[in-house]
Design a protein around this motif. Structure first.
Motif, PDB file in Angstrom:
ATOM      1  N   HIS A  59       0.817  -1.214   0.000  1.00 33.91           N
ATOM      2  CA  HIS A  59       0.000   0.000   0.000  1.00 33.91           C
ATOM      3  C   HIS A  59       0.852   1.268   0.000  1.00 33.91           C
ATOM      4  O   HIS A  59       0.324   2.360  -0.189  1.00 33.91           O
ATOM      5  CB  HIS A  59      -0.921   0.003   1.218  1.00 33.91           C
TER       6      HIS A  59
ATOM      7  N   VAL B 183       2.779   6.407  -1.840  1.00 33.75           N
ATOM      8  CA  VAL B 183       1.497   5.897  -1.369  1.00 33.75           C
ATOM      9  C   VAL B 183       0.682   5.444  -2.584  1.00 33.75           C
ATOM     10  O   VAL B 183       0.579   6.178  -3.572  1.00 33.75           O
ATOM     11  CB  VAL B 183       0.709   6.972  -0.589  1.00 33.75           C
ATOM     12  N   LYS B 184       0.133   4.237  -2.487  1.00 28.63           N
ATOM     13  CA  LYS B 184      -0.703   3.738  -3.587  1.00 28.63           C
ATOM     14  C   LYS B 184      -2.138   4.201  -3.371  1.00 28.63           C
ATOM     15  O   LYS B 184      -2.742   3.921  -2.335  1.00 28.63           O
ATOM     16  CB  LYS B 184      -0.639   2.210  -3.662  1.00 28.63           C
ATOM     17  N   GLN B 185      -2.650   4.950  -4.340  1.00 24.35           N
ATOM     18  CA  GLN B 185      -3.989   5.515  -4.259  1.00 24.35           C
ATOM     19  C   GLN B 185      -4.779   5.077  -5.480  1.00 24.35           C
ATOM     20  O   GLN B 185      -4.503   5.501  -6.601  1.00 24.35           O
ATOM     21  CB  GLN B 185      -3.911   7.046  -4.197  1.00 24.35           C
ATOM     22  N   GLU B 186      -5.745   4.185  -5.251  1.00 21.73           N
ATOM     23  CA  GLU B 186      -6.566   3.636  -6.337  1.00 21.73           C
ATOM     24  C   GLU B 186      -5.695   3.071  -7.457  1.00 21.73           C
ATOM     25  O   GLU B 186      -5.949   3.297  -8.644  1.00 21.73           O
ATOM     26  CB  GLU B 186      -7.508   4.717  -6.881  1.00 21.73           C
TER      27      GLU B 186
ATOM     28  N   TYR C 150       0.456   7.442   5.057  1.00 22.45           N
ATOM     29  CA  TYR C 150       0.121   6.021   4.931  1.00 22.45           C
ATOM     30  C   TYR C 150      -1.265   5.704   5.469  1.00 22.45           C
ATOM     31  O   TYR C 150      -2.040   4.967   4.852  1.00 22.45           O
ATOM     32  CB  TYR C 150       1.118   5.166   5.723  1.00 22.45           C
TER      33      TYR C 150
ATOM     34  N   LYS D  15      -3.636   8.039   7.029  1.00 22.54           N
ATOM     35  CA  LYS D  15      -4.624   9.133   7.127  1.00 22.54           C
ATOM     36  C   LYS D  15      -4.926   9.475   8.588  1.00 22.54           C
ATOM     37  O   LYS D  15      -5.964  10.061   8.905  1.00 22.54           O
ATOM     38  CB  LYS D  15      -5.933   8.774   6.406  1.00 22.54           C
TER      39      LYS D  15
END
Length: 434
Positions: free
Chosen positions: A230, A263-266, A420, A422
Motif C-alpha cells: 500500500h 502511497v498507492k492511491q486507487e 500512509y 490518514k
C-alpha cells in the motif's frame, strides 16, 4: 548489520550490559557509598535456557558497583564479567570478538552502535531511544523485570528456527492488513520500529517491513510495490531514480527533485517528500532563521529537502558541496549562494547544517568543518541518526543550540505515517521518540 555480512550459523557468544538490562538501573547508597543494585527475578531462568549453547559474557562500566555485579553474576551465577568504559565499548568488542560474532543486549546511548553492527541486537522496551532505534528486537518486558528472559526466548528462536518455542498470534495479519515497505540498499531499523510501534499504539491493522533493494533491482521492486503493498518509504540511493516510475508527484517533491514516500492511491503510485516536512518542523520548532544566514553542507536528497525548507522559512541559504555541479544546482533552485567545499572553514552565520555522510559511521567522530568555524555559528544541525555525532557533541560543549538528526527523522516519519494511514500520531507517542 546487513544480512549479507552475517555468518551462515548464529554466533555462540552473547554479550550483555549489566546495568539497565539485568538490573533496573537503580542503585542504593549509604554514607559508605554504593551498596546495592536491583536484579530481576526472572532473568536467571532465561539465561539457563541458553547457557549450554552460548558463552555468556557480562560487561559493565560501573567501577564503584563492580563488586556488587561480580557477587551476583560471577560468584553466584558463574558467568564472566568485564569492566569496559562506555566510550571504549564499541572498539573493544569489535577488536576482541568481531561484531558479527555475537548477540548483544544493551540499553544505553553507547550501546546503540554495537546493537546496530552486531549479529543481532536486543534492547529492553525502556531502553534509550538511540538503542531502540538500532536494535533488531525490542523486549516486551522492562529491564530488571523480565527483559533478559524475553531476549533469551528470542535468541532461542534464532538458534533453533525450526523449534516451536511459543505460538505466534493466529490473527496477527489478515486480508485487510495494510502493508508498507522500506525500500533501500540498507533499510534502517528506525523506520521499522517507529512505524510498527505507531500501528500498535494506535490500533491500526498495518505492518511495515524492510526490503533490501539494489539499484539494478528497482524496476522489479516497483512492480512488487504495485501488486502487493500500500506504500513505501524510499531511502538511499533511490530517492531521485524512483520518480520516473511514479504516476504523480506532489509539488514539494517535484520542486525538491526527490521522493522518500510513495502511497498507492486507487492503483496509482503517488510520490511525496516528508524530509522537507521533517526539516522544516525541526528547524522552525527550534530557531527563527528568517533573514539569517544558513550554511548547508552537502547536496544529496536530504540536502535538497532541507534547502527548500530553509528557503520557505525565509533563511538565506548557502550551499557548500564537494561536487560543484550538484551544489550549484541546489543553490540555483533555492535562490541561494554556492560555496566551494574548500572554503567551508571560512564561513560564518546563524545555522550550520551537516547533510553529508561525515560522522555517519559508528567510529567516525570527524567534524565536517574546523572547530573554530563552529564557533562562528549560533546553532548547528546534523542529519545523522543513531548517534550523537562529533559535530553535535562539540556544539553541546560550546553550549550552542543544536538539532540532532533524530529530530528531523522523527518528524518526517510522523508525516509519512499520516500519509500512509490518514491518521496523526499522538503527541505522547512522538514524545517517546524525540
Amino acid at each position: 548489520m546487513s544480512d549479507d555480512r552475517k555468518p551462515i550459523k548464529p554466533p555462540t557468544l552473547l554479550i550483555m550490559d549489566v546495568d539497565g538490562v539485568m538490573t533496573t538501573g537503580q542503585f542504593f547508597y549509604t554514607e559508605k557509598g554504593k551498596i546495592g543494585k536491583v536484579f530481576g527475578p526472572h532473568d536467571s531462568d532465561g539465561l539457563k535456557l541458553i547457557r549450554d549453547e552460548l558463552k555468556i559474557l557480562f560487561i559493565t562500566a560501573d567501577k564503584r558497583g563492580y563488586e556488587i555485579s561480580k557477587k551476583r553474576l560471577v560468584d553466584d551465577m558463574g558467568y564472566s564479567l568485564e569492566l569496559i568504559l562506555e566510550q571504549d565499548r564499541y572498539h573493544y568488542l569489535n577488536d576482541r570478538y568481531g561484531m558479527e560474532n555475537f548477540f548483544y543486549i544493551g540499553d544505553g546511548i553507547y550501546d546503540a552502535p554495537v546493537l546496530r553492527d552486531c549479529f543481532y541486537g536486543i534492547a529492553p522496551c525502556n531502553a534509550r531511544k538511540e538503542a531502540i532505534a538500532q536494535a533488531d528486537y525490542i523486549t516486551e518486558s522492562r529491564s530488571g523485570e523480565g527483559a533478559v528472559l524475553d531476549a533469551c526466548l528470542q535468541i532461542q528462536k534464532i538458534i533453533h528456527p525450526d523449534r516451536k518455542i511459543e505460538a505466534e498470534p493466529a490473527n496477527r495479519f489478515d486480508a485487510d492488513t495494510l502493508k508498507f515497505v522500506s525500500m533501500a540498499k540498507l533499510p534502517s531499523k528506525f523506520g521499522i520500529h517507529f512505524h510498527n510501534a505507531g500501528y500498535s499504539a494506535h490500533k491500526i491493522n498495518a505492518v511495515y517491513i524492510p526490503l533490501k533493494v539494489d539499484s539494478e533491482d528497482l524496476t522489479t521492486a516497483i512492480e512488487l510495490l504495485r501488486k502487493n503493498f500500500h506504500g513505501a518509504g524510499i531511502s538511499m540511493p533511490h530517492k531521485t531514480r524512483i520518480i520516473k516510475y511514479l504516476d504523480q508527484i506532489d509539488d514539494n517533491a517535484k520542486n525538491i527533485g526527490a521522493v522518500n514516500t510513495v502511497v498507492k492511491q486507487e492503483g496509482r503510485l503517488a510520490g511525496y517528500n516528508t524530509d522537507y516536512h521533517g526539516a522544516r518542523k525541526a528547524i522552525n520548532d527550534t530557531l527563527d532563521i528568517s533573514g539569517k544566514r544558513v550554511v548547508l553542507l552537502g547536496a544529496g536528497g536530504a540536502a535538497r529537502a532541507i534547502a527548500c525548507a530553509v528557503k520557505d522559512l525565509d533563511g538565506e541559504i548557502c550551499i557548500c558541496n564537494r561536487t560543484r555541479e550538484k551544489g550549484e544546482l541546489i543553490a540555483e533552485m533555492t535562490g541561494g549562494l554556492f560555496i566551494p567545499w574548500e572554503h567551508r572553514n571560512k564561513q560564518t552565520g546563524h545555522l550550520l547544517i551537516n547533510a553529508t555522510n561525515i560522522g555517519m559511521a559508528a567510529e567516525d567522530d570527524r567534524l565536517p568543518v574546523d572547530k573554530d568555524t563552529i564557533k562562528h555559528f549560533d546553532a548547528v544541525m546534523d542529519v545523522v541518526v543513531g548517534k550523537k555525532t562529533g559535530l553535535i557533541q562539540y556544539a553541546e560543549k560550546l553550549k550552542k543550540t543544536f538539532i540532532a538528526g533524530r529530530t528531523m527523522t522523527v518528524f518526517q516519519a510522523a508525516e509519512q505515517f499520516r500519509l500512509y494511514t490518514k491518521r496523526c500520531l499522538s503527541d505522547s507517542f512522538l514524545a517517546k521518540w524525540l
